[in-house]
Every structure is written in C-alpha cells, then in structure tokens.
Design an enzyme around this catalytic site. Sequence first.
Site, PDB file in Angstrom:
ATOM      1  N   SER A 145      -6.860   2.744   6.830  1.00  0.00           N
ATOM      2  CA  SER A 145      -7.767   1.605   6.999  1.00  0.00           C
ATOM      3  C   SER A 145      -8.861   1.971   7.995  1.00  0.00           C
ATOM      4  O   SER A 145      -8.647   2.789   8.896  1.00  0.00           O
ATOM      5  CB  SER A 145      -6.980   0.406   7.546  1.00  0.00           C
ATOM      6  OG  SER A 145      -7.850  -0.598   8.025  1.00  0.00           O
ATOM      7  N   TYR A 158      -1.781  -3.299  13.766  1.00  0.00           N
ATOM      8  CA  TYR A 158      -1.929  -2.817  12.380  1.00  0.00           C
ATOM      9  C   TYR A 158      -2.723  -1.506  12.379  1.00  0.00           C
ATOM     10  O   TYR A 158      -2.314  -0.515  11.752  1.00  0.00           O
ATOM     11  CB  TYR A 158      -2.642  -3.888  11.550  1.00  0.00           C
ATOM     12  CG  TYR A 158      -3.115  -3.449  10.188  1.00  0.00           C
ATOM     13  CD1 TYR A 158      -2.222  -3.231   9.144  1.00  0.00           C
ATOM     14  CD2 TYR A 158      -4.489  -3.280   9.928  1.00  0.00           C
ATOM     15  CE1 TYR A 158      -2.673  -2.848   7.875  1.00  0.00           C
ATOM     16  CE2 TYR A 158      -4.945  -2.904   8.666  1.00  0.00           C
ATOM     17  CZ  TYR A 158      -4.025  -2.686   7.643  1.00  0.00           C
ATOM     18  OH  TYR A 158      -4.483  -2.300   6.395  1.00  0.00           O
TER      19      TYR A 158
HETATM   20  N1  LIG Z   1      -7.299  -5.200   1.441  1.00  0.00           N
HETATM   21  C1  LIG Z   1      -7.893  -4.644   2.488  1.00  0.00           C
HETATM   22  O1  LIG Z   1      -8.823  -5.200   3.079  1.00  0.00           O
HETATM   23  C2  LIG Z   1      -7.458  -3.262   2.958  1.00  0.00           C
HETATM   24  C3  LIG Z   1      -8.335  -2.520   3.743  1.00  0.00           C
HETATM   25  C4  LIG Z   1      -7.963  -1.268   4.188  1.00  0.00           C
HETATM   26  C5  LIG Z   1      -6.722  -0.757   3.843  1.00  0.00           C
HETATM   27  N2  LIG Z   1      -5.868  -1.497   3.093  1.00  0.00           N
HETATM   28  C6  LIG Z   1      -4.556  -0.921   2.764  1.00  0.00           C
HETATM   29  O2  LIG Z   1      -4.500  -0.675   1.373  1.00  0.00           O
HETATM   30  C7  LIG Z   1      -3.176  -0.827   0.907  1.00  0.00           C
HETATM   31  C8  LIG Z   1      -3.138  -1.807  -0.260  1.00  0.00           C
HETATM   32  O3  LIG Z   1      -3.691  -3.031   0.186  1.00  0.00           O
HETATM   33  P1  LIG Z   1      -4.012  -4.257  -0.787  1.00  0.00           P
HETATM   34  O4  LIG Z   1      -5.138  -4.962  -0.186  1.00  0.00           O
HETATM   35  O5  LIG Z   1      -4.079  -3.815  -2.186  1.00  0.00           O
HETATM   36  O6  LIG Z   1      -2.676  -5.135  -0.523  1.00  0.00           O
HETATM   37  P2  LIG Z   1      -2.031  -6.309  -1.392  1.00  0.00           P
HETATM   38  O7  LIG Z   1      -3.027  -6.891  -2.308  1.00  0.00           O
HETATM   39  O8  LIG Z   1      -1.342  -7.174  -0.402  1.00  0.00           O
HETATM   40  O9  LIG Z   1      -0.935  -5.523  -2.275  1.00  0.00           O
HETATM   41  C9  LIG Z   1       0.120  -4.877  -1.596  1.00  0.00           C
HETATM   42  C10 LIG Z   1       0.994  -4.151  -2.597  1.00  0.00           C
HETATM   43  O10 LIG Z   1       2.091  -3.551  -1.880  1.00  0.00           O
HETATM   44  C11 LIG Z   1       3.346  -4.132  -2.302  1.00  0.00           C
HETATM   45  N3  LIG Z   1       4.180  -4.267  -1.106  1.00  0.00           N
HETATM   46  C12 LIG Z   1       3.906  -5.007  -0.003  1.00  0.00           C
HETATM   47  N4  LIG Z   1       4.904  -4.905   0.885  1.00  0.00           N
HETATM   48  C13 LIG Z   1       5.838  -4.079   0.327  1.00  0.00           C
HETATM   49  C14 LIG Z   1       7.113  -3.616   0.751  1.00  0.00           C
HETATM   50  N5  LIG Z   1       7.652  -3.976   1.922  1.00  0.00           N
HETATM   51  N6  LIG Z   1       7.808  -2.791  -0.081  1.00  0.00           N
HETATM   52  C15 LIG Z   1       7.289  -2.443  -1.266  1.00  0.00           C
HETATM   53  N7  LIG Z   1       6.082  -2.840  -1.714  1.00  0.00           N
HETATM   54  C16 LIG Z   1       5.376  -3.666  -0.926  1.00  0.00           C
HETATM   55  C17 LIG Z   1       2.938  -5.465  -2.960  1.00  0.00           C
HETATM   56  O11 LIG Z   1       3.824  -5.921  -3.957  1.00  0.00           O
HETATM   57  P3  LIG Z   1       5.061  -6.903  -3.596  1.00  0.00           P
HETATM   58  O12 LIG Z   1       4.526  -7.998  -2.720  1.00  0.00           O
HETATM   59  O13 LIG Z   1       5.613  -7.343  -4.899  1.00  0.00           O
HETATM   60  O14 LIG Z   1       6.007  -5.997  -2.881  1.00  0.00           O
HETATM   61  C18 LIG Z   1       1.614  -5.081  -3.617  1.00  0.00           C
HETATM   62  O15 LIG Z   1       1.853  -4.357  -4.811  1.00  0.00           O
HETATM   63  C19 LIG Z   1      -2.338  -1.263   2.118  1.00  0.00           C
HETATM   64  O16 LIG Z   1      -1.699  -0.158   2.688  1.00  0.00           O
HETATM   65  C20 LIG Z   1      -3.384  -1.812   3.066  1.00  0.00           C
HETATM   66  O17 LIG Z   1      -2.959  -1.755   4.402  1.00  0.00           O
HETATM   67  C21 LIG Z   1      -6.218  -2.735   2.615  1.00  0.00           C
END
Ligand SMILES: NC(=O)c1ccc[n+]([C@@H]2O[C@H](COP(=O)([O-])OP(=O)(O)OC[C@H]3O[C@@H](n4cnc5c(N)ncnc54)[C@H](OP(=O)(O)O)[C@@H]3O)[C@@H](O)[C@H]2O)c1
Length: 245
Positions: A145, A158
């Site tokens: 991130s 985080y």
């Molecule tokens: N969105 C942003 O602004 C952003 C920015 C920078 C980096 N990121 C990073 O990018 C990655 C993906 O983010 P996203 O925005 O796509 O998140 P998201 O929409 O919340 O999706 C998260 C995914 O991870 C799964 N997950 C969550 N907790 C889990 C656990 N304990 N065990 C197994 N699976 C789990 C969720 O499915 P279930 O809930 O069914 O488990 C879902 O498939 C993350 O690492 C996040 O920190 C996000």
Amino acid sequence: MTARCALVTGASRGIGAAISRRLAAEGFELTLTARNEGPLAALGEELAAAGARVHTVTADLSSEDGVERVAAAHLERQPRLHLLVLNAGMALAGPVADFPLRRLDRMVAVNVRAPLRLVQVCLPALRAAAGEDPERGTRVVALASMSGVVAEPQLGPYGATKAALISLCEAISVEESGNGVNATALSPGFVDTDMGAWATDHIDRSSMLAAEDVAELVVALTHLTARAVVPNLVVSRAGDQLWRA
Ligand SMILES: NC(=O)c1ccc[n+]([C@@H]2O[C@H](COP(=O)([O-])OP(=O)(O)OC[C@H]3O[C@@H](n4cnc5c(N)ncnc54)[C@H](OP(=O)(O)O)[C@@H]3O)[C@@H](O)[C@H]2O)c1
C-alpha cells in the site's frame, strides 16, 4: 506446453478478483481463495464458463490451519507454481496513540504472517517452475500500500504491516532471484473497492484507482524476464499529492 499456474489470495472481490480475471484471460490455471464461499464460487464459475481452469478453496488466512490448507489446495494438484499473488489483506484504522494491540495482531496475522508462511510453503514449487523456464522465472506479487511507503494519518499500524510486506518482498528477491524467483510489492493509493470505501468520507470515489489498473501491472510483471527485479511498484492517484494514499 502446460499452462502456467497462479495462486491468488483474497480473490473473491476487489483487486483480487480483477487480478484473477486478467490472469484467466492470459491463460493461467488458477487456485483462488477467500473466506466466504458464495462470491468465491461465483467468480470461479464465471471464469470456468469463459474457459479457464479454476480451483477454489475457502480459508481464513488469519489462522495457521487456513494458510496451510490454501497452499495444500494448490500443491496437492500441482507441483509447480509460476505466480503467487499475496493479495488478501485487512485494514483497521486508528491513531497510533491508542491503537488496540489485539487489532494490530489481527492485521499482522493476515498482512504479514500469512504471506510469509505461504511463501515458505510455496517456494519449492516456485523454484521448480523457474528451473523449467529460467528465462522467465517465477514471481511473487504482494499487495502492499502507499501507506507502507509514506505515513498516512489513521493508517499507521496498517501501514506498518504493509512496510513489512515491502521489506519481505525485497528479502525474497535478494535471497531467491538466484533461483529464478523474484518478488514485487505493489503499493497503490486508494483503490475503488469495498476496502477503499472506508475513505469515501474524505476522498471522492471517482478519484480512486481502478482495481483493473492494479491487475494490469500484475500481468505486466509476468511478461518480464527473470533478469528484471522490480522491488516495489508505487501507484499514485491523479492530483497534486503524489505521495499520499
Ligand atoms: N482498496 C484500497 O484502497 C487498497 C489500497 C492499497 C492496498 N490495498 C491492499 O490490496 C489488497 C486487496 O484489497 P481490496 O481493496 O481488494 O480489499 P477487499 O475489497 O476488502 O477484498 C479483500 C479480499 O480478501 C479476502 N480476505 C479478507 N480477509 C481475509 C482473511 N482473513 N482470510 C482470507 N481472505 C481474506 C476477502 O474475501 P472474504 O471477505 O470472503 O475473506 C476479499 O476477497 C489488500 O491487501 C489491501 O490491503 C488496498
């Protein structure tokens, strides 16, 4: 020529789903994982209907057992792995001053411990696939991130877990690139997903990054030769703040 295969965590929605769709279009055989069965199974069916070979496994990566089951779901079928996408993550916000340590522990388990353990278990398969195609090698890509690169108010703990992930990727490359395995951290600012929705009270959703742009970078990495090590890809949002989430 057998298909290249990838394991994607957090695949059921958001960035992980976008990455899975692009990898399926590239011809990768996929092992996809998340906790909740419904959305994961729906994505698996969608990709299979489009011709991809997809296996899904539900597991909670905050548990030791969950991490081992995810790795086993791939390795019991396939002794080779070409791409490990460490995408699952959790974001809990709050100031450093009184951030509850139990919340920190939960984030460390999912954002740092699970990725490190998955890399440990998958390294023999990544090395084996790299040995068969030394020119291309194999890759680990971890969703870090922007907040792991520069501090962001409310996202200190985080961001600390994501800084650890960036450091882990560097260590994998320096220790394993000689075996053909390179690692890259991807460090975007806010992405328009369920997780990004947390910031919509102070950031306009339309200014957030698209999950598809992040997915495109993952695919681009798979096109590089093993000689190209990319430690960290930072993706900023358009506007006058280059180093803000
Ligand atoms: N969105 C942003 O602004 C952003 C920015 C920078 C980096 N990121 C990073 O990018 C990655 C993906 O983010 P996203 O925005 O796509 O998140 P998201 O929409 O919340 O999706 C998260 C995914 O991870 C799964 N997950 C969550 N907790 C889990 C656990 N304990 N065990 C197994 N699976 C789990 C969720 O499915 P279930 O809930 O069914 O488990 C879902 O498939 C993350 O690492 C996040 O920190 C996000």
